[in-house]
Design an enzyme around this catalytic site. Structure first.
Site, PDB file in Angstrom:
ATOM      1  N   CYS A  53       3.660   9.499   0.609  1.00 12.56           N
ATOM      2  CA  CYS A  53       2.147  10.179   0.296  1.00 12.56           C
ATOM      3  C   CYS A  53       2.449  11.067  -0.756  1.00 12.56           C
ATOM      4  O   CYS A  53       3.267  11.894  -0.820  1.00 12.56           O
ATOM      5  CB  CYS A  53       1.699  10.661   1.472  1.00 12.56           C
ATOM      6  SG  CYS A  53       0.154  11.676   1.017  1.00 12.56           S
ATOM      7  N   HIS A  87       3.948   4.748  13.017  1.00 10.89           N
ATOM      8  CA  HIS A  87       4.230   4.454  11.294  1.00 10.89           C
ATOM      9  C   HIS A  87       5.175   5.768  11.071  1.00 10.89           C
ATOM     10  O   HIS A  87       4.997   6.737  11.218  1.00 10.89           O
ATOM     11  CB  HIS A  87       2.830   4.688  10.581  1.00 10.89           C
ATOM     12  CG  HIS A  87       3.110   4.911   9.147  1.00 10.89           C
ATOM     13  ND1 HIS A  87       2.589   3.777   8.243  1.00 10.89           N
ATOM     14  CD2 HIS A  87       3.718   5.769   8.416  1.00 10.89           C
ATOM     15  CE1 HIS A  87       2.743   4.108   7.173  1.00 10.89           C
ATOM     16  NE2 HIS A  87       3.291   5.427   6.900  1.00 10.89           N
ATOM     17  N   HIS A  98       8.649   7.275   8.790  1.00 12.68           N
ATOM     18  CA  HIS A  98       9.060   7.394   7.470  1.00 12.68           C
ATOM     19  C   HIS A  98      10.803   8.009   7.931  1.00 12.68           C
ATOM     20  O   HIS A  98      10.816   8.566   8.549  1.00 12.68           O
ATOM     21  CB  HIS A  98       8.419   8.564   6.479  1.00 12.68           C
ATOM     22  CG  HIS A  98       7.155   7.998   5.892  1.00 12.68           C
ATOM     23  ND1 HIS A  98       7.328   7.500   4.564  1.00 12.68           N
ATOM     24  CD2 HIS A  98       6.297   7.548   6.493  1.00 12.68           C
ATOM     25  CE1 HIS A  98       5.930   6.965   4.212  1.00 12.68           C
ATOM     26  NE2 HIS A  98       5.355   6.887   5.467  1.00 12.68           N
ATOM     27  N   ASN A 152       8.995   4.841   3.722  1.00  7.02           N
ATOM     28  CA  ASN A 152       9.010   4.284   4.946  1.00  7.02           C
ATOM     29  C   ASN A 152      10.089   3.887   5.729  1.00  7.02           C
ATOM     30  O   ASN A 152      11.211   3.490   4.900  1.00  7.02           O
ATOM     31  CB  ASN A 152       7.866   3.217   4.996  1.00  7.02           C
ATOM     32  CG  ASN A 152       6.520   3.460   4.539  1.00  7.02           C
ATOM     33  OD1 ASN A 152       6.226   3.754   3.447  1.00  7.02           O
ATOM     34  ND2 ASN A 152       5.536   3.594   5.759  1.00  7.02           N
ATOM     35  N   ARG A 200       0.831  -1.389   0.078  1.00  9.49           N
ATOM     36  CA  ARG A 200       0.122  -0.014  -0.010  1.00  9.49           C
ATOM     37  C   ARG A 200       0.918   1.338  -0.077  1.00  9.49           C
ATOM     38  O   ARG A 200       0.960   1.909  -1.020  1.00  9.49           O
ATOM     39  CB  ARG A 200      -0.974   0.102   1.278  1.00  9.49           C
ATOM     40  CG  ARG A 200      -2.029   0.935   1.089  1.00  9.49           C
ATOM     41  CD  ARG A 200      -1.596   2.433   1.444  1.00  9.49           C
ATOM     42  NE  ARG A 200      -1.375   2.550   2.789  1.00  9.49           N
ATOM     43  CZ  ARG A 200      -0.742   3.670   2.984  1.00  9.49           C
ATOM     44  NH1 ARG A 200      -0.707   4.668   2.368  1.00  9.49           N
ATOM     45  NH2 ARG A 200      -0.490   3.731   4.386  1.00  9.49           N
ATOM     46  N   ASP A 201       1.530   1.719   1.183  1.00 12.76           N
ATOM     47  CA  ASP A 201       2.554   2.897   1.203  1.00 12.76           C
ATOM     48  C   ASP A 201       3.466   2.793   0.192  1.00 12.76           C
ATOM     49  O   ASP A 201       4.001   3.724  -0.324  1.00 12.76           O
ATOM     50  CB  ASP A 201       2.798   3.054   2.565  1.00 12.76           C
ATOM     51  CG  ASP A 201       3.022   4.413   2.954  1.00 12.76           C
ATOM     52  OD1 ASP A 201       2.978   5.279   2.040  1.00 12.76           O
ATOM     53  OD2 ASP A 201       3.338   4.962   4.139  1.00 12.76           O
TER      54      ASP A 201
HETATM   55  N1  COA Z   1     -13.151   4.516  -4.011  1.00 15.30           N
HETATM   56  C1  COA Z   1     -13.318   4.787  -5.628  1.00 15.30           C
HETATM   57  N2  COA Z   1     -13.738   5.903  -6.178  1.00 15.30           N
HETATM   58  C2  COA Z   1     -14.100   6.705  -5.257  1.00 15.30           C
HETATM   59  C3  COA Z   1     -13.825   6.766  -3.857  1.00 15.30           C
HETATM   60  C4  COA Z   1     -13.324   5.676  -3.247  1.00 15.30           C
HETATM   61  N3  COA Z   1     -13.196   4.996  -2.042  1.00 15.30           N
HETATM   62  N4  COA Z   1     -14.450   7.726  -3.286  1.00 15.30           N
HETATM   63  C5  COA Z   1     -14.628   8.698  -4.129  1.00 15.30           C
HETATM   64  N5  COA Z   1     -14.577   8.054  -5.268  1.00 15.30           N
HETATM   65  C6  COA Z   1     -14.808   8.452  -6.777  1.00 15.30           C
HETATM   66  C7  COA Z   1     -16.418   9.333  -6.677  1.00 15.30           C
HETATM   67  O1  COA Z   1     -17.055   7.943  -7.175  1.00 15.30           O
HETATM   68  C8  COA Z   1     -16.169  10.226  -7.954  1.00 15.30           C
HETATM   69  O2  COA Z   1     -16.150   9.595  -8.866  1.00 15.30           O
HETATM   70  P1  COA Z   1     -16.862  10.172 -10.450  1.00 15.30           P
HETATM   71  O3  COA Z   1     -15.680  11.293 -10.672  1.00 15.30           O
HETATM   72  O4  COA Z   1     -16.550   9.174 -11.672  1.00 15.30           O
HETATM   73  O5  COA Z   1     -17.829  10.668 -10.356  1.00 15.30           O
HETATM   74  C9  COA Z   1     -14.962  10.699  -7.631  1.00 15.30           C
HETATM   75  O6  COA Z   1     -14.093   9.718  -7.039  1.00 15.30           O
HETATM   76  C10 COA Z   1     -14.773  11.918  -6.860  1.00 15.30           C
HETATM   77  O7  COA Z   1     -15.572  11.941  -5.674  1.00 15.30           O
HETATM   78  P2  COA Z   1     -15.807  12.917  -4.477  1.00 15.30           P
HETATM   79  O8  COA Z   1     -16.128  12.281  -3.256  1.00 15.30           O
HETATM   80  O9  COA Z   1     -16.029  14.058  -5.055  1.00 15.30           O
HETATM   81  O10 COA Z   1     -14.206  12.632  -3.972  1.00 15.30           O
HETATM   82  P3  COA Z   1     -12.764  13.845  -4.112  1.00 15.30           P
HETATM   83  O11 COA Z   1     -12.527  14.128  -5.610  1.00 15.30           O
HETATM   84  O12 COA Z   1     -12.999  15.039  -3.389  1.00 15.30           O
HETATM   85  O13 COA Z   1     -11.770  13.080  -3.299  1.00 15.30           O
HETATM   86  C11 COA Z   1     -11.268  11.090  -1.709  1.00 15.30           C
HETATM   87  C12 COA Z   1     -11.988  12.734  -1.866  1.00 15.30           C
HETATM   88  C13 COA Z   1     -11.113  10.961  -0.276  1.00 15.30           C
HETATM   89  C14 COA Z   1     -12.039  10.120  -2.410  1.00 15.30           C
HETATM   90  C15 COA Z   1      -9.907  11.319  -2.635  1.00 15.30           C
HETATM   91  O14 COA Z   1      -9.195  12.479  -1.982  1.00 15.30           O
HETATM   92  C16 COA Z   1      -8.932  10.016  -2.288  1.00 15.30           C
HETATM   93  O15 COA Z   1      -9.116   8.835  -2.579  1.00 15.30           O
HETATM   94  N6  COA Z   1      -7.803  10.425  -1.384  1.00 15.30           N
HETATM   95  C17 COA Z   1      -6.920   9.338  -0.827  1.00 15.30           C
HETATM   96  C18 COA Z   1      -5.489   9.624  -0.935  1.00 15.30           C
HETATM   97  C19 COA Z   1      -4.653   8.750  -0.615  1.00 15.30           C
HETATM   98  O16 COA Z   1      -4.848   7.560  -0.715  1.00 15.30           O
HETATM   99  N7  COA Z   1      -3.548   9.082   0.027  1.00 15.30           N
HETATM  100  C20 COA Z   1      -2.603   8.233   0.282  1.00 15.30           C
HETATM  101  C21 COA Z   1      -2.814   7.429   1.664  1.00 15.30           C
HETATM  102  S1  COA Z   1      -2.880   8.351   3.020  1.00 15.30           S
HETATM  103 ZN    ZN Z   2       3.363   6.661   5.116  1.00 18.98          ZN
END
Ligand code: COA
Ligand code: ZN
Length: 311
Positions: A242, A209, A211, A251, A17-18
């Protein structure tokens, strides 16, 4: 003070994952599955096998379903999935993740950059996730990212972290992870915070956790262990970071951590030679050198022949 090193240190492997989330090359689903299966043979009790986040945010892990469906579940290993919201939790449950790791940042600006939500909005989303998993056997862990410092806001007040831990406990989450997302922690700060946190949380529910961004990763582990922490995330080869935190890097490296533990006499239950073999296969998979050091140097016991003519 002579520290008692007799208690096992539990390593959660987070490279799938990370580690992979920040890699620019696409790693085929079959290769991810192979890596996780090989890690499962290494003695880990916990592996963070992927995330169910927006595929636009983290394209490298967009095949989470196929990965979770394809891996061989080794009995005794908990396969964890990181999720940011209800949609992620639904995907993770359908894919039979054993544990969901919910993440928010201690700093508001990093939470907005990473999750595109305020911390308060993240907590509302986590409430929905708690309702979803209620009654199932899936466990919940809450991570506080940027606990020890934020690349946008700097030092984080300990009380902010403590309040977020309270919020996680009120939500009924079993575990809490304190993450040093961009390697800003130092051992003194870590010792102090861990001591404080362990007055409200048993060590069996706390994970650290770290890094190694500024070279203090393993020093921070020892400081946390000495303060009573027993569970740590680490990543094969030292992969990771990240993508929404400027300057993020790997990490702490799993095989370097296990080597440290072996040298000072802390049991981990991890098969170090197996890990070294696996780590040495990463450059050909990912196309670059790994930051980890023991895979390059060998263990202390991997001795070299005495040069000829040494008398
Ligand atoms: N899995 C798959 N798709 C997702 C989802 C999820 N968990 N959450 C939201 N989406 C999709 C929505 O369905 C939407 O799709 P569309 O454009 O086809 O309609 C799109 O993403 C945007 O949805 P929205 O709720 O407006 O999300 P956002 O663009 O504001 O983003 C997060 C919010 C949280 C979903 C996004 O920022 C994210 O996934 N962040 C994680 C980052 C990460 O993993 N960082 C490292 C680990 S800490
Ligand atoms: Zn990390």
């Amino acid at each position: 003070m002579i520290t008692d090193y007799s208690q096992r240190l539990i390593v959660q492997e987070v490279s799938p994952r990370d580690g992979l989330q920040i890699e620019p090359v696409w790693v085929e689903t079959a290769d991810k599955i192979k890596l996780i299966n090989q890690l499962s043979q290494g003695g880990f009790s916990r592996i963070e096998a992927g995330s169910f986040v927006s595929p636009k945010a983290i394209p490298a892990l967009r095949d989470g379903e196929a990965v979770f469906q394809g891996i061989e579940r080794r009995p005794g290993v908990v396969y964890v999935a990181l999720v940011p919201n209800l949609k992620g939790a639904q995907r993770a449950l359908e894919s039979k993740a054993d544990e969901l790791n919910l993440v928010l940042s201690a700093s508001q600006s990093h939470n907005k950059a990473n999750m595109r939500m305020t911390r308060e909005q993240s907590l509302v989303a986590f409430n929905e996730v708690v309702s979803l998993v209620r009654g199932s056997s899936v466990s919940l862990n809450g991570t506080v990212a940027t606990t020890f410092g934020c690349p946008f806001e700097g030092r984080i007040d300990e009380d902010v972290v403590l309040r977020l831990i309270d919020a996680y406990q009120e939500l009924g989450m079993h575990g809490v992870t304190l993450a040093d997302t961009t390697g800003m922690a130092n051992p003194r700060q870590v010792f102090q915070l861990v001591k404080r946190v362990l007055t409200q949380l048993p060590a069996s529910q706390l994970t650290l956790h770290f890094h190694n961004t500024r070279g203090l990763g393993l020093s921070n582990v020892l400081a946390a262990y000495e303060a009573g922490a027993r569970r740590f995330d680490a990543s094969l080869g030292g992969l990771g970071g990240c993508p929404f935190a400027p300057g993020a890097s790997g990490n702490i490296c799993t095989e370097d951590l296990v080597n440290l533990c072996e040298e000072v006499g802390i049991d981990t239950g991890i098969d170090l030679p197996h890990l070294l073999t696996l780590s040495r296969s990463l450059p050909s998979l990912l196309g670059h050198e790994m930051p980890g050091q023991v895979a390059k140097a060998g263990r202390n016991c991997d001795l070299h022949p005495v040069p000829p003519g040494n008398g």
